[in-house]
Design an enzyme around this catalytic site. Structure first.
Site, PDB file in Angstrom:
ATOM      1  N   TRP A 101       0.835  -1.210   0.000  1.00  0.00           N
ATOM      2  CA  TRP A 101       0.000   0.000   0.000  1.00  0.00           C
ATOM      3  C   TRP A 101       0.864   1.252   0.000  1.00  0.00           C
ATOM      4  O   TRP A 101       0.545   2.243  -0.657  1.00  0.00           O
ATOM      5  CB  TRP A 101      -0.962  -0.008   1.188  1.00  0.00           C
ATOM      6  CG  TRP A 101      -1.982  -1.104   1.088  1.00  0.00           C
ATOM      7  CD1 TRP A 101      -2.143  -2.157   1.949  1.00  0.00           C
ATOM      8  CD2 TRP A 101      -2.978  -1.271   0.060  1.00  0.00           C
ATOM      9  NE1 TRP A 101      -3.167  -2.960   1.510  1.00  0.00           N
ATOM     10  CE2 TRP A 101      -3.689  -2.451   0.376  1.00  0.00           C
ATOM     11  CE3 TRP A 101      -3.314  -0.558  -1.087  1.00  0.00           C
ATOM     12  CZ2 TRP A 101      -4.736  -2.923  -0.428  1.00  0.00           C
ATOM     13  CZ3 TRP A 101      -4.363  -1.028  -1.878  1.00  0.00           C
ATOM     14  CH2 TRP A 101      -5.058  -2.191  -1.546  1.00  0.00           C
ATOM     15  N   ASP A 171      -1.362   6.711   6.315  1.00  0.00           N
ATOM     16  CA  ASP A 171      -2.456   5.820   5.937  1.00  0.00           C
ATOM     17  C   ASP A 171      -2.676   4.880   7.127  1.00  0.00           C
ATOM     18  O   ASP A 171      -1.840   4.022   7.409  1.00  0.00           O
ATOM     19  CB  ASP A 171      -2.047   5.034   4.679  1.00  0.00           C
ATOM     20  CG  ASP A 171      -3.078   3.976   4.279  1.00  0.00           C
ATOM     21  OD1 ASP A 171      -4.092   3.804   4.988  1.00  0.00           O
ATOM     22  OD2 ASP A 171      -2.867   3.317   3.236  1.00  0.00           O
ATOM     23  N   LYS A 195     -11.779  -1.722   6.916  1.00  0.00           N
ATOM     24  CA  LYS A 195     -10.910  -2.643   7.631  1.00  0.00           C
ATOM     25  C   LYS A 195     -11.365  -2.777   9.086  1.00  0.00           C
ATOM     26  O   LYS A 195     -11.863  -3.799   9.487  1.00  0.00           O
ATOM     27  CB  LYS A 195      -9.450  -2.163   7.570  1.00  0.00           C
ATOM     28  CG  LYS A 195      -8.933  -1.918   6.157  1.00  0.00           C
ATOM     29  CD  LYS A 195      -8.708  -3.211   5.384  1.00  0.00           C
ATOM     30  CE  LYS A 195      -8.668  -3.039   3.884  1.00  0.00           C
ATOM     31  NZ  LYS A 195      -7.537  -2.316   3.364  1.00  0.00           N
TER      32      LYS A 195
HETATM   33  C1  LIG Z   1      -7.082  -1.786   2.144  1.00  0.00           C
HETATM   34  C2  LIG Z   1      -6.048  -0.752   2.233  1.00  0.00           C
HETATM   35  C3  LIG Z   1      -5.968   0.281   1.278  1.00  0.00           C
HETATM   36  C4  LIG Z   1      -6.892   0.380   0.088  1.00  0.00           C
HETATM   37  O1  LIG Z   1      -8.165   0.698   0.492  1.00  0.00           O
HETATM   38  P1  LIG Z   1      -9.329   0.987  -0.589  1.00  0.00           P
HETATM   39  O2  LIG Z   1     -10.371   1.609   0.274  1.00  0.00           O
HETATM   40  O3  LIG Z   1      -9.719  -0.335  -1.143  1.00  0.00           O
HETATM   41  O4  LIG Z   1      -8.795   1.896  -1.608  1.00  0.00           O
HETATM   42  C5  LIG Z   1      -4.996   1.232   1.466  1.00  0.00           C
HETATM   43  N1  LIG Z   1      -4.159   1.191   2.497  1.00  0.00           N
HETATM   44  C6  LIG Z   1      -4.209   0.205   3.420  1.00  0.00           C
HETATM   45  C7  LIG Z   1      -3.247   0.215   4.555  1.00  0.00           C
HETATM   46  C8  LIG Z   1      -5.160  -0.789   3.313  1.00  0.00           C
HETATM   47  O5  LIG Z   1      -5.199  -1.771   4.228  1.00  0.00           O
END
Ligand SMILES: *Cc1c(COP(=O)(O)O)cnc(C)c1O
Length: 369
Positions: A101, A171, A195
């Protein structure tokens, strides 16, 4: 009705209490005569839903007044572009690359400016968090970027990097609301909510007010400007009303269950049960360096030093996932890029689920070793 223990990395398990509340509200939300999915986002009823969600989130995370909270669409991935488009004034940003990511965000950032990786853990397949106490952060970098919890590889920053005074962008998708954080240490936090928090379809952005401005990169779409959404309090266009509502219920649930310090305690307790077993197991091997282990995502494999035939190892891993599913333990297959297994044990995974997993692993080990 039968509910399984769902170890999915995302979309993921939600608190049963919250799901029941959704069911209860479905046909008639609090006397409105309609469901939340059917009402205007400009209605008084929805206004109360979004305002309450925001104020509960502020309470949970103790968000300082000089930060805005935005409920946006496009997922966490859209922020990979929104961040550089809004924050690049010098067109330079420094990224810490600790997994897929972070790498995706880094590659996207490069489309908008001069981005470099000031640290990376790619040399050991992202199984650790690099030492970030003294990185070559550039004088004129607009921000330093991290992916705080690496969902796929199962690592987590235990200490924030020394950004040498630069803005920290994080993030937090897979660790958001799993423990208390000091928001004032960040310029911007974003998290895809599917998540650890709610249904898919929304990203929450927490951004320091002075970073919101009209001064974005040329060509930045209106919908990608933080200013657009900050000015309109996340109602510039139709937001993901349903997701905001469910997240709001989760925020209430967290507040009613002791808040984030209690979540941290529970998450540490759950992770310890799993990691202690992994450390004592002969058949299974945790893939992450101990100091970098995530409380949320725990990848593991069949130990290749014990099962030395690679075909047999893979066969056992597939058998494990299949038999676990039959035992009511679902979604334990590792990410397609890593293989093996992964147990995601977010806030809503009860301790009983982790105990059931470990008991199953013990049984599998005794039957297959
Ligand atoms: C799942 C995830 C993403 C992507 O998320 P989307 O909402 O599907 O774009 C980005 N960063 C992390 C750390 C993730 O676990």
């Amino acid at each position: 009705m039968k509910r399984v223990y769902n170890f999915s990395a995302g979309p993921a398990v939600l608190p049963e209490e919250v799901l029941k509340e959704c069911a209860n509200d479905m046909l008639d939300y609090q006397g409105s005569g309609m469901s939340v999915m059917e009402m205007s986002h400009r209605s008084k009823v929805f206004d109360n839903i979004i305002k309450t969600a925001e104020s509960d989130l502020r309470k949970l995370l103790n968000i300082p007044d000089n930060y805005k909270v935005l409920f946006l669409q496009g997922g966490a991935s859209q922020q990979f572009a929104a961040v550089p488009m809004n924050l690049m004034k010098n067109k330079k940003a420094d990224y810490i690359v600790t997994g897929q990511w972070a790498k995706k965000a880094f590659e996207e950032g490069k489309r908008y400016g001069d981005c470099i990786a000031v640290a990376s853990s790619a040399d050991k397949t992202f199984s650790y968090i690099p030492d970030c106490k003294d990185l070559p952060i550039r004088e004129d970098a607009d921000y330093v970027y991290i992916c705080e919890n690496n969902t796929i590889y199962g690592t987590k920053f235990k200490e924030l990097p020394n950004t040498k005074g630069k803005i920290l962008v994080a993030d937090q998708s897979s660790c958001f609301l799993s423990e208390p954080v000091d928001v004032s240490k960040y310029g911007l936090i974003f998290a895809g909510v599917q998540k650890n928090v709610g249904p898919a379809g929304m990203v929450i952005v927490i951004i320091r007010e002075d970073l919101i401005s009209e001064d974005t990169l040329p060509g930045t779409p209106t919908m990608l400007k933080y200013k657009t959404h900050a000015d309109a309090e996340s109602l510039y266009n139709t937001p993901n009303c349903w997701c905001i509502y469910v997240c709001g219920l989760v925020f209430k649930y967290l507040l009613n269950n002791g808040g984030l310090s209690e979540m941290k305690k529970r998450n540490e307790e759950k992770a310890k049960i799993l990691y202690d077993y992994l450390d004592s197991s002969k058949l299974f091997l945790g893939t992450v360096e101990k100091e970098s282990r995530s409380l949320m995502n725990a990848p593991f494999i069949v130990n290749p030093n014990v099962i030395t035939d690679p075909a047999r190892k893979e066969e056992l891993e597939a058998k494990f996932v299949k038999e676990a599913k039959e035992a009511g333990l679902e979604n334990l297959k590792g990410h397609r890029s890593v293989g093996g297994m992964r147990a995601s044990i977010y806030n809503a995974m009860p301790k009983e689920g982790v105990i059931a997993l470990v008991n199953f692993m013990k049984k599998f080990e005794s039957e297959n070793l």
